[in-house]
Design a protein around this motif. Sequence first.
Motif, PDB file in Angstrom:
ATOM      1  N   ILE A 147       0.860  -1.183   0.000  1.00  0.00           N
ATOM      2  CA  ILE A 147       0.000   0.000   0.000  1.00  0.00           C
ATOM      3  C   ILE A 147       0.891   1.226   0.000  1.00  0.00           C
ATOM      4  O   ILE A 147       1.816   1.324   0.805  1.00  0.00           O
ATOM      5  CB  ILE A 147      -0.922   0.025   1.237  1.00  0.00           C
ATOM      6  CG1 ILE A 147      -1.874  -1.166   1.218  1.00  0.00           C
ATOM      7  CG2 ILE A 147      -1.705   1.339   1.310  1.00  0.00           C
ATOM      8  CD1 ILE A 147      -2.703  -1.312   2.479  1.00  0.00           C
ATOM      9  N   GLU A 148       0.614   2.138  -0.926  1.00  0.00           N
ATOM     10  CA  GLU A 148       1.324   3.411  -0.960  1.00  0.00           C
ATOM     11  C   GLU A 148       0.311   4.508  -0.774  1.00  0.00           C
ATOM     12  O   GLU A 148      -0.796   4.447  -1.323  1.00  0.00           O
ATOM     13  CB  GLU A 148       2.048   3.594  -2.293  1.00  0.00           C
ATOM     14  CG  GLU A 148       3.157   2.586  -2.507  1.00  0.00           C
ATOM     15  CD  GLU A 148       3.893   2.818  -3.810  1.00  0.00           C
ATOM     16  OE1 GLU A 148       4.213   3.979  -4.120  1.00  0.00           O
ATOM     17  OE2 GLU A 148       4.145   1.825  -4.506  1.00  0.00           O
ATOM     18  N   GLY A 149       0.669   5.502   0.017  1.00  0.00           N
ATOM     19  CA  GLY A 149      -0.272   6.583   0.229  1.00  0.00           C
ATOM     20  C   GLY A 149       0.359   7.781   0.889  1.00  0.00           C
ATOM     21  O   GLY A 149       1.550   7.812   1.194  1.00  0.00           O
ATOM     22  N   GLU A 150      -0.501   8.765   1.105  1.00  0.00           N
ATOM     23  CA  GLU A 150      -0.103   9.998   1.771  1.00  0.00           C
ATOM     24  C   GLU A 150      -0.674   9.965   3.177  1.00  0.00           C
ATOM     25  O   GLU A 150      -1.835   9.606   3.375  1.00  0.00           O
ATOM     26  CB  GLU A 150      -0.682  11.179   0.990  1.00  0.00           C
ATOM     27  CG  GLU A 150      -0.393  12.524   1.601  1.00  0.00           C
ATOM     28  CD  GLU A 150      -1.089  13.648   0.830  1.00  0.00           C
ATOM     29  OE1 GLU A 150      -1.653  14.529   1.490  1.00  0.00           O
ATOM     30  OE2 GLU A 150      -1.065  13.628  -0.407  1.00  0.00           O
ATOM     31  N   LEU A 151       0.156  10.317   4.148  1.00  0.00           N
ATOM     32  CA  LEU A 151      -0.299  10.303   5.540  1.00  0.00           C
ATOM     33  C   LEU A 151      -1.346  11.386   5.744  1.00  0.00           C
ATOM     34  O   LEU A 151      -1.086  12.560   5.520  1.00  0.00           O
ATOM     35  CB  LEU A 151       0.877  10.502   6.499  1.00  0.00           C
ATOM     36  CG  LEU A 151       0.533  10.398   7.984  1.00  0.00           C
ATOM     37  CD1 LEU A 151      -0.003   9.017   8.329  1.00  0.00           C
ATOM     38  CD2 LEU A 151       1.736  10.710   8.831  1.00  0.00           C
ATOM     39  N   ASP A 152      -2.546  10.955   6.128  1.00  0.00           N
ATOM     40  CA  ASP A 152      -3.642  11.877   6.392  1.00  0.00           C
ATOM     41  C   ASP A 152      -3.556  12.370   7.833  1.00  0.00           C
ATOM     42  O   ASP A 152      -3.635  13.565   8.097  1.00  0.00           O
ATOM     43  CB  ASP A 152      -4.978  11.161   6.128  1.00  0.00           C
ATOM     44  CG  ASP A 152      -6.153  12.114   6.077  1.00  0.00           C
ATOM     45  OD1 ASP A 152      -5.937  13.306   5.794  1.00  0.00           O
ATOM     46  OD2 ASP A 152      -7.282  11.659   6.315  1.00  0.00           O
ATOM     47  N   SER A 153      -3.375  11.427   8.758  1.00  0.00           N
ATOM     48  CA  SER A 153      -3.263  11.792  10.170  1.00  0.00           C
ATOM     49  C   SER A 153      -2.689  10.621  10.952  1.00  0.00           C
ATOM     50  O   SER A 153      -2.527   9.524  10.423  1.00  0.00           O
ATOM     51  CB  SER A 153      -4.631  12.191  10.731  1.00  0.00           C
ATOM     52  OG  SER A 153      -5.526  11.104  10.658  1.00  0.00           O
ATOM     53  N   THR A 154      -2.384  10.884  12.232  1.00  0.00           N
ATOM     54  CA  THR A 154      -1.914   9.826  13.118  1.00  0.00           C
ATOM     55  C   THR A 154      -2.836   9.776  14.329  1.00  0.00           C
ATOM     56  O   THR A 154      -3.412  10.780  14.725  1.00  0.00           O
ATOM     57  CB  THR A 154      -0.468  10.075  13.609  1.00  0.00           C
ATOM     58  OG1 THR A 154      -0.411  11.332  14.273  1.00  0.00           O
ATOM     59  CG2 THR A 154       0.525  10.051  12.470  1.00  0.00           C
ATOM     60  N   ASP A 155      -2.977   8.598  14.889  1.00  0.00           N
ATOM     61  CA  ASP A 155      -3.714   8.400  16.131  1.00  0.00           C
ATOM     62  C   ASP A 155      -2.696   7.884  17.137  1.00  0.00           C
ATOM     63  O   ASP A 155      -2.365   6.701  17.142  1.00  0.00           O
ATOM     64  CB  ASP A 155      -4.848   7.401  15.910  1.00  0.00           C
ATOM     65  CG  ASP A 155      -5.620   7.082  17.179  1.00  0.00           C
ATOM     66  OD1 ASP A 155      -5.123   7.375  18.287  1.00  0.00           O
ATOM     67  OD2 ASP A 155      -6.720   6.516  17.063  1.00  0.00           O
ATOM     68  N   THR A 156      -2.164   8.798  17.971  1.00  0.00           N
ATOM     69  CA  THR A 156      -1.096   8.406  18.890  1.00  0.00           C
ATOM     70  C   THR A 156      -1.619   7.582  20.062  1.00  0.00           C
ATOM     71  O   THR A 156      -0.858   6.864  20.691  1.00  0.00           O
ATOM     72  CB  THR A 156      -0.335   9.641  19.424  1.00  0.00           C
ATOM     73  OG1 THR A 156      -1.276  10.552  19.987  1.00  0.00           O
ATOM     74  CG2 THR A 156       0.434  10.330  18.312  1.00  0.00           C
ATOM     75  N   THR A 157      -2.917   7.659  20.337  1.00  0.00           N
ATOM     76  CA  THR A 157      -3.480   6.851  21.422  1.00  0.00           C
ATOM     77  C   THR A 157      -3.478   5.379  21.039  1.00  0.00           C
ATOM     78  O   THR A 157      -3.148   4.514  21.832  1.00  0.00           O
ATOM     79  CB  THR A 157      -4.918   7.302  21.747  1.00  0.00           C
ATOM     80  OG1 THR A 157      -4.891   8.687  22.053  1.00  0.00           O
ATOM     81  CG2 THR A 157      -5.489   6.537  22.914  1.00  0.00           C
ATOM     82  N   GLU A 158      -3.840   5.083  19.801  1.00  0.00           N
ATOM     83  CA  GLU A 158      -3.906   3.699  19.324  1.00  0.00           C
ATOM     84  C   GLU A 158      -2.673   3.305  18.494  1.00  0.00           C
ATOM     85  O   GLU A 158      -2.584   2.183  18.022  1.00  0.00           O
ATOM     86  CB  GLU A 158      -5.167   3.496  18.476  1.00  0.00           C
ATOM     87  CG  GLU A 158      -6.463   3.776  19.220  1.00  0.00           C
ATOM     88  CD  GLU A 158      -6.775   2.732  20.286  1.00  0.00           C
ATOM     89  OE1 GLU A 158      -6.307   1.583  20.178  1.00  0.00           O
ATOM     90  OE2 GLU A 158      -7.485   3.088  21.234  1.00  0.00           O
ATOM     91  N   ASN A 159      -1.748   4.260  18.263  1.00  0.00           N
ATOM     92  CA  ASN A 159      -0.552   4.023  17.447  1.00  0.00           C
ATOM     93  C   ASN A 159      -0.902   3.610  16.015  1.00  0.00           C
ATOM     94  O   ASN A 159      -0.485   2.555  15.528  1.00  0.00           O
ATOM     95  CB  ASN A 159       0.379   3.007  18.104  1.00  0.00           C
ATOM     96  CG  ASN A 159       1.790   3.528  18.210  1.00  0.00           C
ATOM     97  OD1 ASN A 159       1.997   4.662  18.621  1.00  0.00           O
ATOM     98  ND2 ASN A 159       2.762   2.726  17.840  1.00  0.00           N
TER      99      ASN A 159
END
Length: 177
Positions: A147-159
Amino acid sequence: MSSIELTASQKTILTALVNLHSESEDTVKGEEIADEVDRNPGTIRNQMQSLKALQLVEGVPGPKGGYKPTATAFNALDIQTLDEAAKVPLVHNDEPVENANVDQISLSSVHHPERCRAEVHIQGSLSDFHSGDAVRVGPTPLSNLVIEGELDSTDTTENILILKIQAMQASADDSDH
């Protein structure tokens, strides 16, 4: 599933401790955790008291001291220890990420390619990942999914890394059928 209920803050701090500990295999200082989660070191110390009471964290005294996650911490975060796990490559802005492993990939809105997202659950630090970064995951074992993509966001609570999928390819190897 874990029977220990953690607050979002406790979960974020414990996840950061587990990630930092897995990188160094040593005790982790409260200041390092504070930097990782962008919180005050005093807040970290306060949260560590409650995490110690829950037997999720072990405090190591002395100048080389700090904190270590207990086996219970891995269970509470539902993290499998990766002694025999297959390694799934993770590439960030064309650089392989050495201190991370992909646990799980969830796909949403597959029937709407322009809105398709991948939730990539990883073990490792998310601090170097930023919105808009290029991320490639895979190939995975068995299906050889990439899978290749652009990082939309991160969820640091769930990693979790949430990717806008730009390309997805699976080339299953038929030789073992």
